[in-house]
Design a protein around this motif. Sequence first.
Motif, PDB file in Angstrom:
ATOM      1  N   LEU A 257       0.824  -1.193   0.000  1.00  0.00           N
ATOM      2  CA  LEU A 257       0.000   0.000   0.000  1.00  0.00           C
ATOM      3  C   LEU A 257       0.865   1.254   0.000  1.00  0.00           C
ATOM      4  CD1 LEU A 257      -2.773   1.208   0.026  1.00  0.00           C
ATOM      5  CD2 LEU A 257      -2.818   1.007   2.522  1.00  0.00           C
ATOM      6  N   ALA A 258       1.969   1.225   0.723  1.00  0.00           N
ATOM      7  CA  ALA A 258       2.871   2.379   0.741  1.00  0.00           C
ATOM      8  C   ALA A 258       3.443   2.632  -0.650  1.00  0.00           C
ATOM      9  CB  ALA A 258       3.995   2.141   1.744  1.00  0.00           C
ATOM     10  N   TYR A 259       3.719   1.549  -1.391  1.00  0.00           N
ATOM     11  CA  TYR A 259       4.234   1.707  -2.754  1.00  0.00           C
ATOM     12  C   TYR A 259       3.182   2.363  -3.648  1.00  0.00           C
ATOM     13  CZ  TYR A 259       5.395   0.438  -7.538  1.00  0.00           C
ATOM     14  OH  TYR A 259       5.639   0.480  -8.883  1.00  0.00           O
ATOM     15  N   GLU A 260       1.945   1.879  -3.579  1.00  0.00           N
ATOM     16  CA  GLU A 260       0.886   2.439  -4.421  1.00  0.00           C
ATOM     17  C   GLU A 260       0.610   3.894  -4.064  1.00  0.00           C
ATOM     18  OE1 GLU A 260      -0.158   1.005  -6.982  1.00  0.00           O
ATOM     19  OE2 GLU A 260       0.692  -0.984  -6.599  1.00  0.00           O
ATOM     20  N   LEU A 261       0.621   4.206  -2.766  1.00  0.00           N
ATOM     21  CA  LEU A 261       0.433   5.600  -2.348  1.00  0.00           C
ATOM     22  C   LEU A 261       1.585   6.476  -2.847  1.00  0.00           C
ATOM     23  CD1 LEU A 261      -0.883   5.148   1.312  1.00  0.00           C
ATOM     24  CD2 LEU A 261      -2.169   5.960  -0.679  1.00  0.00           C
ATOM     25  N   GLY A 262       2.777   5.904  -2.845  1.00  0.00           N
ATOM     26  CA  GLY A 262       3.916   6.645  -3.371  1.00  0.00           C
ATOM     27  C   GLY A 262       3.766   6.934  -4.851  1.00  0.00           C
ATOM     28  N   GLN A 263       3.219   5.962  -5.596  1.00  0.00           N
ATOM     29  CA  GLN A 263       2.975   6.172  -7.020  1.00  0.00           C
ATOM     30  C   GLN A 263       1.937   7.267  -7.240  1.00  0.00           C
ATOM     31  OE1 GLN A 263       5.656   4.827  -8.367  1.00  0.00           O
ATOM     32  NE2 GLN A 263       4.501   3.791  -9.970  1.00  0.00           N
ATOM     33  N   ILE A 264       0.869   7.231  -6.437  1.00  0.00           N
ATOM     34  CA  ILE A 264      -0.161   8.275  -6.548  1.00  0.00           C
ATOM     35  C   ILE A 264       0.441   9.639  -6.257  1.00  0.00           C
ATOM     36  CG2 ILE A 264      -2.303   9.151  -5.553  1.00  0.00           C
ATOM     37  CD1 ILE A 264      -3.112   6.245  -5.017  1.00  0.00           C
ATOM     38  N   GLU A 265       1.226   9.724  -5.210  1.00  0.00           N
ATOM     39  CA  GLU A 265       1.827  11.011  -4.845  1.00  0.00           C
ATOM     40  C   GLU A 265       2.782  11.496  -5.924  1.00  0.00           C
ATOM     41  OE1 GLU A 265       3.700  13.160  -0.887  1.00  0.00           O
ATOM     42  OE2 GLU A 265       3.600  10.970  -0.998  1.00  0.00           O
ATOM     43  N   ALA A 266       3.488  10.572  -6.563  1.00  0.00           N
ATOM     44  CA  ALA A 266       4.398  10.961  -7.641  1.00  0.00           C
ATOM     45  C   ALA A 266       3.630  11.523  -8.822  1.00  0.00           C
ATOM     46  CB  ALA A 266       5.236   9.754  -8.076  1.00  0.00           C
ATOM     47  N   HIS A 267       2.507  10.894  -9.173  1.00  0.00           N
ATOM     48  CA  HIS A 267       1.688  11.403 -10.274  1.00  0.00           C
ATOM     49  C   HIS A 267       1.096  12.761  -9.924  1.00  0.00           C
ATOM     50  CE1 HIS A 267       1.946   8.049 -13.003  1.00  0.00           C
ATOM     51  NE2 HIS A 267       1.579   7.187 -12.064  1.00  0.00           N
ATOM     52  N   VAL A 268       0.669  12.924  -8.677  1.00  0.00           N
ATOM     53  CA  VAL A 268       0.112  14.202  -8.245  1.00  0.00           C
ATOM     54  C   VAL A 268       1.174  15.293  -8.301  1.00  0.00           C
ATOM     55  CG1 VAL A 268      -0.793  15.447  -6.241  1.00  0.00           C
ATOM     56  CG2 VAL A 268      -1.709  13.201  -6.817  1.00  0.00           C
ATOM     57  N   GLU A 269       2.364  14.960  -7.829  1.00  0.00           N
ATOM     58  CA  GLU A 269       3.452  15.936  -7.857  1.00  0.00           C
ATOM     59  C   GLU A 269       3.826  16.302  -9.288  1.00  0.00           C
ATOM     60  OE1 GLU A 269       6.020  18.251  -5.358  1.00  0.00           O
ATOM     61  OE2 GLU A 269       4.290  16.975  -4.967  1.00  0.00           O
ATOM     62  N   ARG A 270       3.790  15.327 -10.180  1.00  0.00           N
ATOM     63  CA  ARG A 270       4.105  15.598 -11.583  1.00  0.00           C
ATOM     64  C   ARG A 270       3.050  16.522 -12.196  1.00  0.00           C
ATOM     65  NH1 ARG A 270       4.142  10.725 -13.327  1.00  0.00           N
ATOM     66  NH2 ARG A 270       6.325  10.327 -12.820  1.00  0.00           N
ATOM     67  N   ALA A 271       1.797  16.318 -11.824  1.00  0.00           N
ATOM     68  CA  ALA A 271       0.738  17.189 -12.332  1.00  0.00           C
ATOM     69  C   ALA A 271       0.954  18.627 -11.877  1.00  0.00           C
ATOM     70  CB  ALA A 271      -0.627  16.688 -11.865  1.00  0.00           C
ATOM     71  N   LEU A 272       1.376  18.800 -10.615  1.00  0.00           N
ATOM     72  CA  LEU A 272       1.626  20.142 -10.097  1.00  0.00           C
ATOM     73  C   LEU A 272       2.771  20.813 -10.849  1.00  0.00           C
ATOM     74  CD1 LEU A 272       1.206  22.391  -8.011  1.00  0.00           C
ATOM     75  CD2 LEU A 272       2.729  21.142  -6.477  1.00  0.00           C
ATOM     76  N   PHE A 273       3.858  20.100 -11.020  1.00  0.00           N
ATOM     77  CA  PHE A 273       5.008  20.696 -11.700  1.00  0.00           C
ATOM     78  C   PHE A 273       4.738  20.891 -13.183  1.00  0.00           C
ATOM     79  CE2 PHE A 273       7.214  19.732  -7.838  1.00  0.00           C
ATOM     80  CZ  PHE A 273       8.252  20.637  -7.776  1.00  0.00           C
ATOM     81  N   CYS A 274       3.891  20.048 -13.766  1.00  0.00           N
ATOM     82  CA  CYS A 274       3.521  20.231 -15.171  1.00  0.00           C
ATOM     83  C   CYS A 274       2.751  21.529 -15.334  1.00  0.00           C
ATOM     84  CB  CYS A 274       2.679  19.054 -15.645  1.00  0.00           C
ATOM     85  SG  CYS A 274       2.290  19.106 -17.413  1.00  0.00           S
ATOM     86  N   ALA A 275       1.862  21.841 -14.393  1.00  0.00           N
ATOM     87  CA  ALA A 275       1.112  23.095 -14.447  1.00  0.00           C
ATOM     88  C   ALA A 275       2.035  24.283 -14.249  1.00  0.00           C
ATOM     89  CB  ALA A 275       0.009  23.090 -13.398  1.00  0.00           C
ATOM     90  N   ARG A 276       2.982  24.156 -13.331  1.00  0.00           N
ATOM     91  CA  ARG A 276       3.880  25.273 -13.044  1.00  0.00           C
ATOM     92  C   ARG A 276       4.950  25.450 -14.098  1.00  0.00           C
ATOM     93  NH1 ARG A 276       4.908  24.348  -6.512  1.00  0.00           N
ATOM     94  NH2 ARG A 276       2.901  25.192  -5.819  1.00  0.00           N
ATOM     95  N   ALA A 277       5.207  24.405 -14.889  1.00  0.00           N
ATOM     96  CA  ALA A 277       6.283  24.482 -15.878  1.00  0.00           C
ATOM     97  C   ALA A 277       5.978  25.482 -16.982  1.00  0.00           C
ATOM     98  CB  ALA A 277       6.526  23.099 -16.495  1.00  0.00           C
ATOM     99  N   GLU A 278       4.701  25.889 -17.132  1.00  0.00           N
ATOM    100  CA  GLU A 278       4.364  26.870 -18.158  1.00  0.00           C
ATOM    101  C   GLU A 278       4.905  28.251 -17.800  1.00  0.00           C
ATOM    102  OE1 GLU A 278       3.072  26.020 -20.986  1.00  0.00           O
ATOM    103  OE2 GLU A 278       2.974  23.931 -20.310  1.00  0.00           O
ATOM    104  N   SER A 279       5.050  28.524 -16.507  1.00  0.00           N
ATOM    105  CA  SER A 279       5.605  29.809 -16.059  1.00  0.00           C
ATOM    106  C   SER A 279       6.455  29.564 -14.820  1.00  0.00           C
ATOM    107  CB  SER A 279       4.485  30.812 -15.761  1.00  0.00           C
ATOM    108  OG  SER A 279       3.553  30.249 -14.848  1.00  0.00           O
ATOM    109  N   PRO A 280       7.584  28.862 -14.957  1.00  0.00           N
ATOM    110  CA  PRO A 280       8.398  28.482 -13.787  1.00  0.00           C
ATOM    111  C   PRO A 280       9.022  29.668 -13.071  1.00  0.00           C
ATOM    112  CG  PRO A 280       9.552  27.997 -15.831  1.00  0.00           C
ATOM    113  CD  PRO A 280       8.158  28.397 -16.208  1.00  0.00           C
ATOM    114  N   GLU A 281       9.178  30.793 -13.772  1.00  0.00           N
ATOM    115  CA  GLU A 281       9.818  31.947 -13.134  1.00  0.00           C
ATOM    116  C   GLU A 281       9.002  32.492 -11.968  1.00  0.00           C
ATOM    117  OE1 GLU A 281       7.053  33.172 -16.279  1.00  0.00           O
ATOM    118  OE2 GLU A 281       8.789  31.834 -16.229  1.00  0.00           O
ATOM    119  N   GLN A 282       7.703  32.165 -11.911  1.00  0.00           N
ATOM    120  CA  GLN A 282       6.866  32.635 -10.817  1.00  0.00           C
ATOM    121  C   GLN A 282       7.082  31.834  -9.542  1.00  0.00           C
ATOM    122  OE1 GLN A 282       2.797  32.731 -12.123  1.00  0.00           O
ATOM    123  NE2 GLN A 282       3.204  34.083 -13.860  1.00  0.00           N
ATOM    124  N   ASP A 283       7.743  30.709  -9.634  1.00  0.00           N
ATOM    125  CA  ASP A 283       7.973  29.860  -8.465  1.00  0.00           C
ATOM    126  C   ASP A 283       9.421  29.373  -8.473  1.00  0.00           C
ATOM    127  OD1 ASP A 283       7.508  28.360  -6.171  1.00  0.00           O
ATOM    128  OD2 ASP A 283       6.915  26.594  -7.323  1.00  0.00           O
TER     129      ASP A 283
END
Length: 340
Positions: free
Chosen positions: A153-179
């Motif tokens: 379960l910890a592995y699957e939760l880690g995978q979910i968190e990795a996908h969530v984190e990737r989604a966040l950075f994908c959104a921010r990558a359009e204007s990275p200078e703001q963060d």
Amino acid sequence: MTLGEFLAARLGRILLFFAGGAAGALFLAATGTQTGVLLLLALVILPAFLGVQASDFLRQRNRIRELEEILEGLDQAYLFSECASPARDPFERRLMHLTGRACRAMTGAVSQARSAQRAYQEYVERWVHEIKTPITAAGLLCRRLDAEARRSLAYELGQIEAHVERALFCARAESPEQDCLLRRTSLEVLTAQALADHRTLLTWSGVRVETGDLDQPVFTDAKWAVFLLGQLLQNAARYRGRDPVVELSARRLGKRVQLTVRDNGIGIPAHELPRVFDRGFTGSNGRARGGSTGMGLYLCRRIAAFLDLGLDLQSREGRGTCVTLTFPTQEILQNCKQSQ
């Protein structure tokens, strides 16, 4: 505008002139007009016609050059219709009016698209922060389970968190200078944080991590750099081979520092290497193992370009992959930003 373009545009008018002139000459000759008079008329009318055409050509060519200089001098090309010099005839005035309407419509559409993009980005960022709470809660609850179930379960939760984190950075990558916060740090600190963030994935995958000579100072944004390293570690775990090992080592090259992330995984086919940084490209390995989004290395390239990091990937199928990140010094990075 070239002379050939002008003549092509006026070809019908020129042919009509010569056809009319020939018909007029035949009519005058049939009515008994002397040949000398016909020649005299030709010597008067033809130069006048050619002079008018030459004047029109020069006027249009100079006008085009003037408008091109105005356009090239604009930082925002869509403002051309507003900044162009006044029209010189009714046709041009009408044409400029239509161009202005088209530019204003385009500007409005772009503004609406950007507004929608910002709203979506803000939504994604809020969603990511909200979804982390139940993920953390689920991680705490799984401690009550037996060891095997807890690890799975910890592995699957880690995978979910990795996908969530990737989604966040994908959104921010359009204007990275703001963060972005550039500061001096150490590769040892960056790699330690990336390894800690992905410890569950690496442990569950049986990946052994070897490090060496990482005590090298660099000047970068820690959060973006840790995310970049995390994508490389995830790839090493996902596309692992037998007895998987990831080696992280660094060396100084003049004023720069190179960080090498090497694994002994299944590698990448040679014909796919030119496309590994393309958005959405999963490759044969990603399709065979499933779960690949094709966004990891694409984001790595975007982040590396923003942070002025050199990013080089080499791989041999069945032998593993080696990614080299070249970090600039503070002076080099500041000079690059000033030149931009």
